[in-house]
Motif scaffolding. Structure first.
Motif, PDB file in Angstrom:
ATOM      1  N   VAL A  83       8.086  -5.533   3.169  1.00  0.00           N
ATOM      2  CA  VAL A  83       6.726  -5.094   3.227  1.00  0.00           C
ATOM      3  C   VAL A  83       5.950  -6.302   3.794  1.00  0.00           C
ATOM      4  CG1 VAL A  83       5.042  -4.234   1.846  1.00  0.00           C
ATOM      5  CG2 VAL A  83       7.103  -3.267   1.763  1.00  0.00           C
ATOM      6  N   LYS A  84       6.323  -7.580   3.500  1.00  0.00           N
ATOM      7  CA  LYS A  84       5.495  -8.596   3.728  1.00  0.00           C
ATOM      8  C   LYS A  84       5.668  -8.956   5.205  1.00  0.00           C
ATOM      9  CE  LYS A  84       6.001 -11.197  -0.685  1.00  0.00           C
ATOM     10  NZ  LYS A  84       6.810 -12.285  -1.403  1.00  0.00           N
ATOM     11  N   ARG A  85       6.837  -8.707   5.642  1.00  0.00           N
ATOM     12  CA  ARG A  85       7.197  -8.875   7.271  1.00  0.00           C
ATOM     13  C   ARG A  85       6.264  -7.792   8.048  1.00  0.00           C
ATOM     14  NH1 ARG A  85      12.338  -9.836   5.498  1.00  0.00           N
ATOM     15  NH2 ARG A  85      13.326  -8.036   5.945  1.00  0.00           N
ATOM     16  N   MET A  86       6.335  -6.424   7.252  1.00  0.00           N
ATOM     17  CA  MET A  86       5.467  -5.492   8.173  1.00  0.00           C
ATOM     18  C   MET A  86       4.292  -5.788   8.118  1.00  0.00           C
ATOM     19  SD  MET A  86       7.153  -1.861   6.868  1.00  0.00           S
ATOM     20  CE  MET A  86       6.058  -1.866   5.523  1.00  0.00           C
ATOM     21  N   ALA A  87       3.535  -6.263   7.106  1.00  0.00           N
ATOM     22  CA  ALA A  87       2.267  -6.697   7.020  1.00  0.00           C
ATOM     23  C   ALA A  87       1.732  -7.924   7.914  1.00  0.00           C
ATOM     24  CB  ALA A  87       1.881  -7.224   5.568  1.00  0.00           C
ATOM     25  N   GLU A  88       2.835  -8.651   8.422  1.00  0.00           N
ATOM     26  CA  GLU A  88       2.474  -9.717   9.461  1.00  0.00           C
ATOM     27  C   GLU A  88       2.556  -9.134  10.763  1.00  0.00           C
ATOM     28  OE1 GLU A  88       5.452 -12.606   8.276  1.00  0.00           O
ATOM     29  OE2 GLU A  88       4.614 -13.156   6.470  1.00  0.00           O
ATOM     30  N   ARG A  89       2.787  -8.023  10.970  1.00  0.00           N
ATOM     31  CA  ARG A  89       3.011  -7.606  12.392  1.00  0.00           C
ATOM     32  C   ARG A  89       1.825  -7.101  12.870  1.00  0.00           C
ATOM     33  NH1 ARG A  89       7.545  -2.964  11.917  1.00  0.00           N
ATOM     34  NH2 ARG A  89       6.185  -2.217  13.320  1.00  0.00           N
ATOM     35  N   PRO A  90       1.190  -7.516  14.165  1.00  0.00           N
ATOM     36  CA  PRO A  90       0.219  -7.021  14.795  1.00  0.00           C
ATOM     37  C   PRO A  90      -0.052  -5.550  14.464  1.00  0.00           C
ATOM     38  CG  PRO A  90       1.566  -8.108  16.388  1.00  0.00           C
ATOM     39  CD  PRO A  90       2.302  -7.872  15.203  1.00  0.00           C
ATOM     40  N   VAL A  91       1.021  -4.493  14.668  1.00  0.00           N
ATOM     41  CA  VAL A  91       0.833  -3.063  14.413  1.00  0.00           C
ATOM     42  C   VAL A  91       1.643  -2.535  13.400  1.00  0.00           C
ATOM     43  CG1 VAL A  91       0.563  -0.696  15.377  1.00  0.00           C
ATOM     44  CG2 VAL A  91      -0.073  -2.683  16.708  1.00  0.00           C
ATOM     45  N   PRO A  92       1.269  -2.511  12.044  1.00  0.00           N
ATOM     46  CA  PRO A  92       2.186  -2.113  10.995  1.00  0.00           C
ATOM     47  C   PRO A  92       2.507  -0.531  11.203  1.00  0.00           C
ATOM     48  CG  PRO A  92       0.257  -3.414  10.231  1.00  0.00           C
ATOM     49  CD  PRO A  92      -0.073  -2.896  11.419  1.00  0.00           C
ATOM     50  N   PRO A  93       3.633   0.016  10.585  1.00  0.00           N
ATOM     51  CA  PRO A  93       3.912   1.483  10.616  1.00  0.00           C
ATOM     52  C   PRO A  93       2.659   2.111  10.262  1.00  0.00           C
ATOM     53  CG  PRO A  93       5.714   0.143   9.351  1.00  0.00           C
ATOM     54  CD  PRO A  93       4.540  -0.666   9.724  1.00  0.00           C
ATOM     55  N   LEU A  94       2.558   3.244  10.460  1.00  0.00           N
ATOM     56  CA  LEU A  94       1.519   4.433  10.278  1.00  0.00           C
ATOM     57  C   LEU A  94       1.773   4.919   8.675  1.00  0.00           C
ATOM     58  CD1 LEU A  94      -0.971   6.049  11.320  1.00  0.00           C
ATOM     59  CD2 LEU A  94       0.652   7.821  11.818  1.00  0.00           C
ATOM     60  N   ALA A  95       2.925   4.835   8.669  1.00  0.00           N
ATOM     61  CA  ALA A  95       3.172   5.845   6.960  1.00  0.00           C
ATOM     62  C   ALA A  95       4.544   4.905   6.889  1.00  0.00           C
ATOM     63  CB  ALA A  95       3.393   6.934   6.918  1.00  0.00           C
ATOM     64  N   VAL A  96       4.984   4.988   5.337  1.00  0.00           N
ATOM     65  CA  VAL A  96       6.215   4.399   4.776  1.00  0.00           C
ATOM     66  C   VAL A  96       6.547   5.589   4.080  1.00  0.00           C
ATOM     67  CG1 VAL A  96       7.299   2.807   3.074  1.00  0.00           C
ATOM     68  CG2 VAL A  96       5.647   2.003   4.785  1.00  0.00           C
ATOM     69  N   ILE A  97       7.997   5.835   3.909  1.00  0.00           N
ATOM     70  CA  ILE A  97       8.607   6.986   3.041  1.00  0.00           C
ATOM     71  C   ILE A  97       9.555   6.238   2.403  1.00  0.00           C
ATOM     72  CG2 ILE A  97      10.249   8.975   3.249  1.00  0.00           C
ATOM     73  CD1 ILE A  97       9.188   9.509   6.092  1.00  0.00           C
ATOM     74  N   GLY A  98       9.654   6.494   1.178  1.00  0.00           N
ATOM     75  CA  GLY A  98      10.463   5.879   0.203  1.00  0.00           C
ATOM     76  C   GLY A  98       9.896   6.094  -1.466  1.00  0.00           C
ATOM     77  N   SER A  99      10.725   5.356  -2.369  1.00  0.00           N
ATOM     78  CA  SER A  99      12.084   4.917  -1.971  1.00  0.00           C
ATOM     79  C   SER A  99      13.273   5.774  -2.976  1.00  0.00           C
ATOM     80  CB  SER A  99      12.305   3.519  -2.502  1.00  0.00           C
ATOM     81  OG  SER A  99      13.903   3.407  -2.242  1.00  0.00           O
ATOM     82  N   ALA A 100      14.187   5.463  -3.221  1.00  0.00           N
ATOM     83  CA  ALA A 100      15.391   6.276  -3.812  1.00  0.00           C
ATOM     84  C   ALA A 100      14.859   6.620  -5.496  1.00  0.00           C
ATOM     85  CB  ALA A 100      16.552   5.915  -3.859  1.00  0.00           C
ATOM     86  N   ASN A 101      13.973   6.039  -6.074  1.00  0.00           N
ATOM     87  CA  ASN A 101      13.886   6.180  -7.452  1.00  0.00           C
ATOM     88  C   ASN A 101      12.384   5.699  -8.083  1.00  0.00           C
ATOM     89  OD1 ASN A 101      14.445   3.288  -8.316  1.00  0.00           O
ATOM     90  ND2 ASN A 101      16.646   3.795  -7.956  1.00  0.00           N
ATOM     91  N   SER A 102      12.128   5.956  -9.277  1.00  0.00           N
ATOM     92  CA  SER A 102      11.000   5.611  -9.451  1.00  0.00           C
ATOM     93  C   SER A 102      10.611   4.100  -9.503  1.00  0.00           C
ATOM     94  CB  SER A 102      10.341   6.009 -10.731  1.00  0.00           C
ATOM     95  OG  SER A 102      10.261   7.618 -10.620  1.00  0.00           O
ATOM     96  N   LEU A 103      11.707   3.524 -10.144  1.00  0.00           N
ATOM     97  CA  LEU A 103      11.636   1.818 -10.189  1.00  0.00           C
ATOM     98  C   LEU A 103      11.367   1.186  -8.737  1.00  0.00           C
ATOM     99  CD1 LEU A 103      11.710  -0.816 -11.965  1.00  0.00           C
ATOM    100  CD2 LEU A 103      14.466  -0.733 -11.543  1.00  0.00           C
ATOM    101  N   LEU A 104      12.236   1.526  -7.903  1.00  0.00           N
ATOM    102  CA  LEU A 104      11.876   0.933  -6.540  1.00  0.00           C
ATOM    103  C   LEU A 104      10.894   1.555  -5.800  1.00  0.00           C
ATOM    104  CD1 LEU A 104      15.732   1.161  -5.064  1.00  0.00           C
ATOM    105  CD2 LEU A 104      14.487  -0.743  -6.192  1.00  0.00           C
ATOM    106  N   THR A 105      10.430   2.691  -6.111  1.00  0.00           N
ATOM    107  CA  THR A 105       9.265   3.420  -5.472  1.00  0.00           C
ATOM    108  C   THR A 105       7.898   2.506  -6.127  1.00  0.00           C
ATOM    109  OG1 THR A 105      10.208   5.296  -5.169  1.00  0.00           O
ATOM    110  CG2 THR A 105       7.620   5.156  -4.966  1.00  0.00           C
ATOM    111  N   GLY A 106       7.951   2.055  -7.140  1.00  0.00           N
ATOM    112  CA  GLY A 106       6.950   1.289  -7.769  1.00  0.00           C
ATOM    113  C   GLY A 106       6.856   0.048  -7.284  1.00  0.00           C
ATOM    114  N   THR A 107       8.025  -0.638  -7.100  1.00  0.00           N
ATOM    115  CA  THR A 107       7.898  -1.874  -6.384  1.00  0.00           C
ATOM    116  C   THR A 107       7.350  -1.932  -4.878  1.00  0.00           C
ATOM    117  OG1 THR A 107       9.958  -2.655  -7.520  1.00  0.00           O
ATOM    118  CG2 THR A 107       9.423  -3.855  -5.672  1.00  0.00           C
TER     119      THR A 107
END
Length: 466
Positions: free
Chosen positions: A114-138
């Motif tokens: 996510v840090k690398r995505m935020a440094e890009r000139p054009v980040p993704p429009l949306a993010v899909i994820g993740s596999a469980n509540s713990l990882l999704t919270g992160t």
């Protein structure tokens, strides 16, 4: 992350191999940081990138099946199928969607991605994820950290399977609502744990009204946030539906010491003995519910311990003594095994999918594939409704909030697609109940119709198919 190797001797071949690996690493880093392009859509912009955080290869396979199911319904077209990228054109404005798989492992891997995505000139429009509540919270927490501080517009987060209502705060503060971690930009496509707990309790009492409990034995793994959250939800559901029932929690001292084959250990056998004794003591007052808000392996072991303790047909102990209720970690396969072995007591569980999905192509999808297909539907319809030449995350946010797709819409997979003001899935048709009922000799599936009435469906309809 590169894996270290120890070379015992240096050769030209090894040197060339090292250079090749280094080149691939540099390419991966550069390709991760550049915006995805793939030609102009009808609005004149580049392809709209969606980052898909699915670590398991099987989940990415389900996503591919979901995209092709949407193509068969005419929701998207011109699907391009790559190993780590999938593309499609929306059926309305002809906008290009580019789905890039992110297999970053663990919480730290998600944060770095996510840090690398935020440094890009054009980040993704949306993010899909993740596999469980713990990882999704992160994932949600890092999106909030990476995009909120400088008020930069961050991508929306679409949650396919994380069902926890509350998750633990990393800084030791009080638990937070999962959808408030990345506030205002997170949409959940599956029912949350409270919805699922209400669903299975209401379904059980609707189909089996004489099973109202006098006591509920709530077996909780306090080391597992999923178990803790689901247990709290079941406690509220039972208190609402059967306020006179005694709710007894068993958590202290549990080690769930069985093995991965499903064989119980001393802890599970002790729980089974306590449940059986409770059922015998309360037979004159009503049923005893054994509630297992556990992950699949510990839940299976407790079920097997109960089966071993039963030892003979349930009818010999008196009708209506015991009902077992599980969380969504238990599904059709486990209930089908109970049916095959003639298990003596009923077992109920919620699941996030529909009993039978509809649509023009008559698609029948597993619950995991169906939820992913619904995310693709929401994206395609939402971006087609936006007039701007290139949709922004804020444009997408407004369009997804405005979605109101009825179950009988030909673009729907048999159930409505809309969201509450808090970005939870709206309506009672998101999810259903599975039940193994020995008196009927099999598994049934229950769901509400559009008027709220419960409908029981034969087990064959509930069986996952591709």
């Amino acid at each position: 992350m590169a894996t270290p190797h120890r070379f015992h001797r240096s050769t030209p071949i090894m040197a060339a191999a090292c250079l090749a690996v280094s080149g691939l690493m540099i390419y991966a880093i550069l390709s991760d940081e550049r915006p995805t392009t793939g030609g102009a859509d009808s609005g004149g912009g580049d392809a709209l990138e969606i980052a898909v955080f699915l670590e398991a290869r099987s989940d990415w396979s389900n996503f591919r099946k979901a995209l092709h199911a949407c193509a068969r319904l005419g929701i998207v077209g011109s699907v391009t199928d790559g190993n780590e990228e999938l593309g499609a054109i929306t059926s309305g404005r002809g906008r290009q969607l580019r789905f890039r798989r992110r297999a970053d492992a663990g919480s730290q891997g998600l944060r770095e991605a996510v840090k690398r995505m935020a440094e890009r000139p054009v980040p993704p429009l949306a993010v899909i994820g993740s596999a469980n509540s713990l990882l999704t919270g992160t994932l949600a927490d890092q999106l909030a950290r990476s995009f909120a501080p400088d008020a930069r517009e961050g991508p929306l987060l679409f949650v396919p399977w994380a069902s926890a209502v509350l998750i633990d705060a990393e800084d030791g503060e009080v638990p937070r609502r999962l959808l408030d971690v990345y506030p205002g930009r997170t949409f959940r496509f599956c029912p949350n744990n409270q919805r699922e707990a209400d669903l299975v309790v209401d379904g059980l009492l609707a189909l089996d009204p004489r099973s109202k409990p006098c006591r509920a034995l709530l077996i909780v793994d306090r080391r597992d946030p999923y178990s803790v959250d689901f247990a709290d939800c079941f406690r509220r559901s039972i208190a609402r539906a059967a306020p006179e029932a005694e709710i007894v929690e068993r958590a202290d001292g549990l080690d769930f010491s069985g093995d991965e084959t499903g064989r119980p250990g001393p802890s599970e056998y002790a729980l089974a003995e306590a449940a059986w004794n409770s059922a015998g003591e309360g037979r004159a007052k009503g049923a005893t519910w054994v509630v297992l808000p556990l992950l699949e392996e510990p839940a299976r072991r407790v079920l097997n311990a109960l089966l071993d303790r039963a030892g003979k047909p349930m009818s010999e102990f008196g009708a209506g003594l015991l009902r077992v209720i599980c969380g969504d970690a238990i599904g059709f396969e486990v209930l089908d095994e109970l049916q095959a072995s003639s298990g003596p007591f009923p077992v109920w569980c919620p699941t996030s999918g529909a009993v039978l999905t509809g649509g023009r192509a008559g698609e029948r999808l597993t619950p995991d594939t169906q939820v992913l297909a619904e995310i693709i539907v929401a994206l395609a319809i939402a971006v087609d409704s936006i007039d701007a030449p290139r949709p922004t995350p804020s444009d997408l946010h407004k369009a997804v909030e405005a979605l109101d797709l009825p179950a009988d819409d030909p673009r729907a997979f048999g159930r409505p697609l809309a969201f509450t003001r808090g970005h939870e899935r709206k309506g009672d048709l998101a999810g259903h109940v599975l039940a193994y009922r020995p008196e009927e000799g099999g598994v049934v599936a229950l769901e509400r119709d559009s008027q709220g009435a419960w409908i029981a469906t034969p087990a064959a309809v509930a069986r996952p198919t591709e």
